[in-house]
Structures are given as structure tokens and as C-alpha cells.
Write an enzyme that holds these catalytic residues in place. Structure first.
Site, short mmCIF file in Angstrom:
data_model
loop_
_atom_site.label_atom_id
_atom_site.label_comp_id
_atom_site.label_asym_id
_atom_site.label_seq_id
_atom_site.Cartn_x
_atom_site.Cartn_y
_atom_site.Cartn_z
N ARG A 1 -2.76 -23.84 -36.87
CA ARG A 1 -2.89 -24.76 -38.01
C ARG A 1 -2.90 -23.97 -39.32
O ARG A 1 -2.25 -24.36 -40.29
CB ARG A 1 -4.16 -25.60 -37.86
CG ARG A 1 -4.37 -26.57 -38.99
CD ARG A 1 -5.83 -26.72 -39.26
NE ARG A 1 -6.13 -27.64 -40.34
CZ ARG A 1 -7.33 -27.72 -40.88
NH1 ARG A 1 -8.30 -26.99 -40.42
NH2 ARG A 1 -7.54 -28.53 -41.86
N HIS B 1 -8.17 -47.16 -13.20
CA HIS B 1 -8.14 -46.59 -11.84
C HIS B 1 -7.40 -47.48 -10.84
O HIS B 1 -7.17 -47.08 -9.70
CB HIS B 1 -9.58 -46.32 -11.37
CG HIS B 1 -9.68 -45.18 -10.40
ND1 HIS B 1 -8.59 -44.60 -9.80
CD2 HIS B 1 -10.75 -44.50 -9.92
CE1 HIS B 1 -8.97 -43.63 -8.99
NE2 HIS B 1 -10.29 -43.54 -9.05
N SER C 1 -8.86 -40.80 -29.61
CA SER C 1 -10.01 -41.08 -30.47
C SER C 1 -10.69 -39.75 -30.80
O SER C 1 -11.17 -39.07 -29.90
CB SER C 1 -10.96 -42.00 -29.70
OG SER C 1 -12.16 -42.13 -30.40
N ASN C 2 -10.67 -39.38 -32.08
CA ASN C 2 -11.31 -38.12 -32.47
C ASN C 2 -12.67 -38.42 -33.09
O ASN C 2 -12.78 -38.63 -34.28
CB ASN C 2 -10.42 -37.37 -33.46
CG ASN C 2 -11.00 -36.01 -33.85
OD1 ASN C 2 -12.05 -35.62 -33.34
ND2 ASN C 2 -10.33 -35.30 -34.74
N ASP D 1 -4.62 -42.35 -10.67
CA ASP D 1 -5.63 -41.67 -9.85
C ASP D 1 -6.14 -40.41 -10.57
O ASP D 1 -5.56 -39.96 -11.56
CB ASP D 1 -5.09 -41.36 -8.44
CG ASP D 1 -3.83 -40.53 -8.49
OD1 ASP D 1 -3.72 -39.65 -9.37
OD2 ASP D 1 -2.94 -40.76 -7.65
N1 CAO Z 1 -14.48 -31.36 -34.51
C1 CAO Z 1 -14.88 -30.79 -35.66
N2 CAO Z 1 -14.23 -30.95 -36.83
C2 CAO Z 1 -13.13 -31.73 -36.84
C3 CAO Z 1 -12.65 -32.34 -35.68
C4 CAO Z 1 -13.38 -32.13 -34.47
N3 CAO Z 1 -12.98 -32.69 -33.34
N4 CAO Z 1 -11.53 -33.03 -35.99
C5 CAO Z 1 -11.31 -32.85 -37.29
N5 CAO Z 1 -12.27 -32.08 -37.81
C6 CAO Z 1 -12.43 -31.68 -39.21
C7 CAO Z 1 -11.11 -31.52 -39.92
O1 CAO Z 1 -10.56 -30.25 -39.65
C8 CAO Z 1 -11.51 -31.72 -41.36
O2 CAO Z 1 -12.15 -30.57 -41.88
P1 CAO Z 1 -11.41 -29.57 -42.92
O3 CAO Z 1 -10.89 -30.42 -44.02
O4 CAO Z 1 -12.51 -28.64 -43.33
O5 CAO Z 1 -10.35 -28.90 -42.14
C9 CAO Z 1 -12.60 -32.78 -41.26
O6 CAO Z 1 -13.06 -32.75 -39.91
C10 CAO Z 1 -12.18 -34.17 -41.63
O7 CAO Z 1 -10.99 -34.54 -40.97
P2 CAO Z 1 -10.25 -35.92 -41.42
O8 CAO Z 1 -11.11 -37.11 -41.09
O9 CAO Z 1 -9.79 -35.80 -42.82
O10 CAO Z 1 -8.94 -35.98 -40.61
P3 CAO Z 1 -8.58 -35.96 -39.09
O11 CAO Z 1 -7.11 -36.02 -39.12
O12 CAO Z 1 -9.18 -34.82 -38.38
O13 CAO Z 1 -9.15 -37.32 -38.45
C11 CAO Z 1 -9.36 -39.66 -38.04
C12 CAO Z 1 -8.55 -38.54 -38.68
C13 CAO Z 1 -8.63 -40.96 -38.32
C14 CAO Z 1 -9.43 -39.45 -36.53
C15 CAO Z 1 -10.80 -39.71 -38.62
O14 CAO Z 1 -10.74 -39.83 -40.01
C16 CAO Z 1 -11.65 -40.83 -38.06
O15 CAO Z 1 -11.57 -41.98 -38.49
N6 CAO Z 1 -12.50 -40.49 -37.06
C17 CAO Z 1 -13.36 -41.46 -36.40
C18 CAO Z 1 -12.67 -41.99 -35.17
C19 CAO Z 1 -13.51 -43.01 -34.46
O16 CAO Z 1 -14.06 -43.92 -35.07
N7 CAO Z 1 -13.64 -42.85 -33.15
C20 CAO Z 1 -14.45 -43.69 -32.32
C21 CAO Z 1 -13.64 -44.76 -31.72
S1 CAO Z 1 -14.49 -45.65 -30.50
O17 CAO Z 1 -15.63 -46.45 -31.32
#
Ligand code: CAO
Length: 282
Positions: free
Chosen positions: A73, A252, A190-191, A256
Site C-alpha cells: 500500500r 452451510h 465487512s471491515n 462446506d
Molecule cells: N484495522 C486497523 N486499521 C484499519 C483497518 C483495520 N482492519 N482498516 C482500515 N484501517 C485504517 C485505515 O488504514 C485508515 O487509517 P489511515 O488513514 O491512518 O491509513 C483508517 O483506518 C480509516 O479508514 P477509512 O474508514 O477511511 O477507510 P477504509 O477504506 O479502511 O474503510 C469502510 C471503509 C467503509 C469499511 C469504513 O469506513 C466503515 O464504514 N467501517 C465500518 C464497517 C461496519 O459497519 N461493519 C460492521 C457491519 S455489521 O454490523
């Protein structure tokens, strides 16, 4: 008969006009009970998740080393690109590698078609293998959880995916995600790691078969095997590594455990060795 059909979901999403998007009520320091109706997004989540939990879920988790993705990255961020990208997060790399790994496992991107048979016999069940990788991204918006999808990820570069993601994030902040962006997802990522957490149990969207969740990237001690160049001796040492926890849930009835385990190994291999990912890009 109380079932939520794909049609119901699409109709519901289609009537979510911008002015309908309400912020969920978040009570603070309550001194007495308060009863409030669900917002439209909460109603939609309630319906879809109720239907989703009729799916027998299979869970699988693993941790991936993230050191090479961090360098990859950094290299992308420093490169000059012709796209209007302010910043590349890890998400486009997760999304693209997920799609490359999916090419060998189309079943995970499939959906179930259940047709009623004339004469009341049991239904005919078919699998639709979908060529498009429309990867849904769970997104935290002011109105609540939405899952817009990035269409045809299999044909897009990491920069293009990044542009799409930024567009969706900007739209999400203003409650302007369009029904088209919410329709026709084929698999979800989902992140939650942006907020915190480690391993989790994500719920499969009812029109899909698989979801993967990304936990918090953390620097942790791990054993590494090293070979002394002079003596040839094999040693173990503790080193600091960036680790990302990954959790899968799958339907499931169709998927599998071995399939998920093999898919996870493939995705892990691509993320741990981004050079392998780059040779597979189209
Ligand atoms: N662990 C630690 N840090 C992380 C990370 C992870 N898994 N993923 C991203 N980051 C960091 C990024 O690198 C960024 O930091 P820097 O700017 O210092 O590099 C920071 O976190 C913020 O990232 P972002 O939110 O701007 O962008 P993203 O593309 O990483 O994520 C998104 C986009 C849409 C996934 C996020 O904004 C979001 O909404 N997350 C919540 C998802 C959610 O609700 N999930 C639950 C669903 S079930 O209820």
C-alpha cells in the site's frame, strides 16, 4: 407467508428517498423509558437479518500476516496515478484480492434459486453462478448500516475500486447512496477493524452465500523460523508482526467447511504475497 423476498428488499431500498433517511435515535443519560419506532434503515435491517438468520451459518476464522500489504500500500500511495484519488486505504486491496481469490471459487459468489414445483411436491432448488463480482461493503453511515456494492470488481484495478469506494463513502456521509448501489450485491466484506474488534460472526445477506469480516490490524509477537546462513542451523525467534484477523460466515446448506478453508488459504496467500496478486491482475 411472512417470507422476505428479494423483491421486498429491492422495493424497500427503492423507496428509501433521501428525505426518508432518518438518523437513528441514540438515547443518552435516560431518566425514564422511551419508546421510538424504527427508522427506515433499521426496518430494512430488521427484515433482511430476520430472513438471513434462517440460513444455517458455518463460521471459519484465521489470521493473516499483513506486513507485505502495508509495504504494498505504501508503494501504491507513493506512486503517481492518473486517478482522482485522495488516499488509498487497505480496503481496495482487500476487495481486489478477494475477487481474484473468488475466480477459483465461484460457488461463494453464487445465489440460490428456489422454484415452486407444480403439484405441491418439494421445491426445485438451483444455484445461479454469477459472473459479476459485485462486492458489498458494510458501511457505517449517519443513517445506520448500509451495504452498497462495488460492481464488477473482477474487471477493475485497485485504483478504480478505490475511486468507487471513495464515491460510496462520500455518498454515505450525505445519505445519498443510490438504490442502484444497494442492488445486486453478490458477496459481502465487512471491515469492522476500522473501529475495533478481533474475530466476529458476520451474518450472510439473505440473497448471498458468503460474507467475510476483517478485524483490527495489530502488531503482535509471533514465532518465526530462521536459518543461520553460516551454520545452517534452524532457529525459532519471536518477532513483531502485523496481523489481521479474518472471519467468514457461509450458508452451510450449499457451502462446506473445506471450500471456505481453501478459499481462505488462497486469499491469505494473495494478501501475504502481493507480488502473486499483481501477476493475476487483468
Ligand atoms: N484495522 C486497523 N486499521 C484499519 C483497518 C483495520 N482492519 N482498516 C482500515 N484501517 C485504517 C485505515 O488504514 C485508515 O487509517 P489511515 O488513514 O491512518 O491509513 C483508517 O483506518 C480509516 O479508514 P477509512 O474508514 O477511511 O477507510 P477504509 O477504506 O479502511 O474503510 C469502510 C471503509 C467503509 C469499511 C469504513 O469506513 C466503515 O464504514 N467501517 C465500518 C464497517 C461496519 O459497519 N461493519 C460492521 C457491519 S455489521 O454490523
Amino acid at each position: 407467508d411472512g417470507r422476505v423476498t428479494k423483491e421486498d428488499v429491492l422495493n424497500h431500498v427503492a423507496y428509501l428517498k433521501i428525505e426518508d433517511v432518518q438518523k437513528p435515535y441514540v438515547p443518552q443519560y435516560l431518566v425514564e423509558d422511551k419508546i421510538v419506532p424504527l427508522t427506515n434503515i433499521q426496518k430494512s435491517m430488521f427484515k433482511i437479518m430476520t430472513k438471513s438468520l434462517q440460513i444455517p451459518h458455518f463460521g471459519y476464522s484465521d489470521e493473516y500476516s499483513f506486513d507485505n500489504v502495508i509495504s504494498f500500500r505504501n508503494m501504491i500511495v507513493q506512486s503517481n496515478n492518473q486517478f482522482s484519488i485522495k488516499k488509498i486505504s487497505y480496503m481496495p486491496i482487500f476487495i481486489k484480492s478477494f475477487s481474484v481469490a473468488l475466480q477459483q471459487f465461484p460457488i461463494l459468489n453464487a445465489s440460490i434459486i428456489e422454484e415452486e414445483k407444480d403439484g405441491g411436491d418439494s421445491n426445485v432448488i438451483k444455484i445461479r453462478y454469477r459472473s459479476a463480482h459485485n462486492i458489498g461493503i458494510a458501511m457505517d453511515t449517519p443513517g445506520g448500516l448500509l451495504v452498497p456494492n462495488i460492481k464488477n470488481v473482477q474487471t477493475k484495478s485497485i485504483f478504480e475500486i478505490s475511486e468507487d469506494l471513495q464515491r460510496l463513502q462520500e455518498a454515505g456521509k450525505k445519505n445519498l447512496i443510490s438504490p442502484t448501489d444497494l442492488k445486486d450485491g453478490t458477496i459481502t466484506l465487512s471491515n469492522i477493524g476500522t473501529i475495533g474488534g478481533n474475530f466476529l460472526s458476520p451474518v450472510v445477506v439473505c440473497s448471498e452465500l458468503c460474507i467475510a469480516a476483517i478485524g483490527r490490524i495489530q502488531r503482535l509477537p509471533r514465532f518465526e523460523i530462521i536459518k543461520d546462513n553460516i551454520t545452517g542451523e534452524i532457529k525459532e525467534q519471536v518477532v513483531a508482526k502485523n496481523i489481521v484477523p479474518i472471519s467468514f460466515s457461509a450458508d452451510h446448506r450449499i457451502i462446506d467447511g473445506v471450500t471456505i478453508a481453501k478459499f481462505s488459504q488462497r486469499w491469505k496467500n494473495l494478501l501475504e504475497n502481493p507480488a502473486l496478486l499483481s501477476v493475476e491482475l487483468r
